[in-house]
Design a protein around this motif. Sequence first.
Motif, PDB file in Angstrom:
ATOM      1  N   ALA A 269       0.864  -0.909   0.050  1.00  0.00           N
ATOM      2  CA  ALA A 269       0.154   0.037   0.061  1.00  0.00           C
ATOM      3  C   ALA A 269       0.940   1.311  -0.042  1.00  0.00           C
ATOM      4  O   ALA A 269       0.383   2.202  -0.843  1.00  0.00           O
ATOM      5  N   ALA A 270       1.960   1.230   0.771  1.00  0.00           N
ATOM      6  CA  ALA A 270       2.825   2.246   0.858  1.00  0.00           C
ATOM      7  C   ALA A 270       3.439   2.890  -0.463  1.00  0.00           C
ATOM      8  O   ALA A 270       3.658   4.030  -0.752  1.00  0.00           O
ATOM      9  N   GLY A 271       3.829   1.629  -1.306  1.00  0.00           N
ATOM     10  CA  GLY A 271       4.593   1.961  -2.503  1.00  0.00           C
ATOM     11  C   GLY A 271       3.651   1.838  -3.637  1.00  0.00           C
ATOM     12  O   GLY A 271       4.228   1.823  -4.897  1.00  0.00           O
ATOM     13  N   PHE A 272       2.326   1.773  -3.491  1.00  0.00           N
ATOM     14  CA  PHE A 272       1.599   1.788  -4.741  1.00  0.00           C
ATOM     15  C   PHE A 272       1.500   2.937  -5.649  1.00  0.00           C
ATOM     16  O   PHE A 272       1.359   3.942  -5.208  1.00  0.00           O
ATOM     17  N   ASP A 273       1.859   2.512  -7.111  1.00  0.00           N
ATOM     18  CA  ASP A 273       1.869   3.716  -7.970  1.00  0.00           C
ATOM     19  C   ASP A 273       0.653   3.774  -8.996  1.00  0.00           C
ATOM     20  O   ASP A 273       0.326   2.678  -9.607  1.00  0.00           O
ATOM     21  N   THR A 274       0.000   4.711  -8.810  1.00  0.00           N
ATOM     22  CA  THR A 274      -1.477   4.969  -9.435  1.00  0.00           C
ATOM     23  C   THR A 274      -1.163   5.115 -11.065  1.00  0.00           C
ATOM     24  O   THR A 274      -2.209   4.942 -11.749  1.00  0.00           O
ATOM     25  N   THR A 275      -0.002   5.380 -11.496  1.00  0.00           N
ATOM     26  CA  THR A 275       0.492   5.539 -12.901  1.00  0.00           C
ATOM     27  C   THR A 275       0.853   4.373 -13.578  1.00  0.00           C
ATOM     28  O   THR A 275       0.985   4.262 -14.590  1.00  0.00           O
ATOM     29  N   LYS A 276       0.892   3.097 -12.813  1.00  0.00           N
ATOM     30  CA  LYS A 276       1.122   1.808 -13.231  1.00  0.00           C
ATOM     31  C   LYS A 276       0.001   0.897 -13.113  1.00  0.00           C
ATOM     32  O   LYS A 276      -0.905   1.105 -12.201  1.00  0.00           O
ATOM     33  N   ALA A 277       0.009  -0.129 -13.742  1.00  0.00           N
ATOM     34  CA  ALA A 277      -1.091  -1.099 -13.944  1.00  0.00           C
ATOM     35  C   ALA A 277      -1.022  -1.935 -12.397  1.00  0.00           C
ATOM     36  O   ALA A 277       0.161  -2.088 -11.834  1.00  0.00           O
ATOM     37  N   THR A 278      -2.167  -1.874 -12.012  1.00  0.00           N
ATOM     38  CA  THR A 278      -2.152  -2.781 -10.557  1.00  0.00           C
ATOM     39  C   THR A 278      -2.043  -4.391 -10.842  1.00  0.00           C
ATOM     40  O   THR A 278      -2.420  -4.791 -11.864  1.00  0.00           O
ATOM     41  N   GLU A 279      -1.085  -4.857 -10.001  1.00  0.00           N
ATOM     42  CA  GLU A 279      -0.952  -6.302 -10.014  1.00  0.00           C
ATOM     43  C   GLU A 279      -1.798  -7.053  -9.399  1.00  0.00           C
ATOM     44  O   GLU A 279      -2.087  -6.715  -8.109  1.00  0.00           O
ATOM     45  N   ASP A 280      -2.486  -8.179  -9.903  1.00  0.00           N
ATOM     46  CA  ASP A 280      -3.468  -9.021  -9.265  1.00  0.00           C
ATOM     47  C   ASP A 280      -3.041 -10.314  -9.246  1.00  0.00           C
ATOM     48  O   ASP A 280      -2.512 -10.607 -10.329  1.00  0.00           O
TER      49      ASP A 280
END
Length: 307
Positions: free
Chosen positions: A276-287
């Motif tokens: 959560a702390a390093g989540f980058d909204t400019t990149k695709a989410t990994e799931d």
Amino acid sequence: MKKNLALLSFVLISTTLFAQTKNKESWYFKLGGSYFMQTAATEFPVVNGQAPNKDVYAANGTTLLSRETITGSFGEGFRFGGNVGYRFTARLGVEMGINYYNSKDKTMVETTNRLVAAGPTFVTGTAVGQISALDLAPALVLFLGETKGFEPYSKVGVIVPVHGDLTIETNRTYTNPLGVTKTYAKDVVKPNPTVGFMAAIGTSYKLGKKLSAFAEVEYRNFTVHGKTKETTVYKENGVDKLDTPTTFRADASYAAKHSNYVEKLTSTSNSKVTNAAGFDTTKATEDISSYVGISGLGLTLGLKYSL
């Protein structure tokens, strides 16, 4: 393992027949249409954070009255295609098929009257999926001999999808004291490469010197794993809101619209769950990678032309 042994046995039998049978080399072409019924139902994957359930809530929106797990397969649907075949002998041949498949719509998530926000705001909606695919189907064919115009045969082979996707359309209705808002979202899931198994029995019937009618009963079995997902459409009351944050879809970032499926999430993944702390909204989410089944039993009818 059992499939591989069955295929090996078929090859050995066919090779023996090839050695014992008089040559009858010839080319042929087939065109046909099929309808498949699903043969194995599995639990659908999570759709945009929603488990594959049919949930019904009471008037307060929080008391769950009923829950039913939604299962199914995208193996039911229509297929159209053609085959090019070559007979090495009167008994042995090969075919290469190219087919377009369009599955029946399948409900993957269904929710009725769930409380989702203060106001109060209640939501009712469904997520419906459909698969379309273009595939190649090389197969080994064993002809069993002609009698009174009928020539039964069997074949085994593989299915190799070369193009296709899973389209998920989500319709929701949000109700609160300010009014009613209807939302529509379209997600497109692209698959990883895969290979499936097919086996069929059929017969042809001579209509003329070179023209025959044919019928086949075919079983196929394969699963498709997701590679990427993209939200391509999002509307509220018919107005495009794909790139606009709203009350009902607060996040319109690149990460909210694009996902990459992986086998494992770690502390370095672009995931709100593990990083959560390093989540980058400019990149695709990994799931986590999900999959759907396309197993089915179908009937094919068509015409065959022999050179």
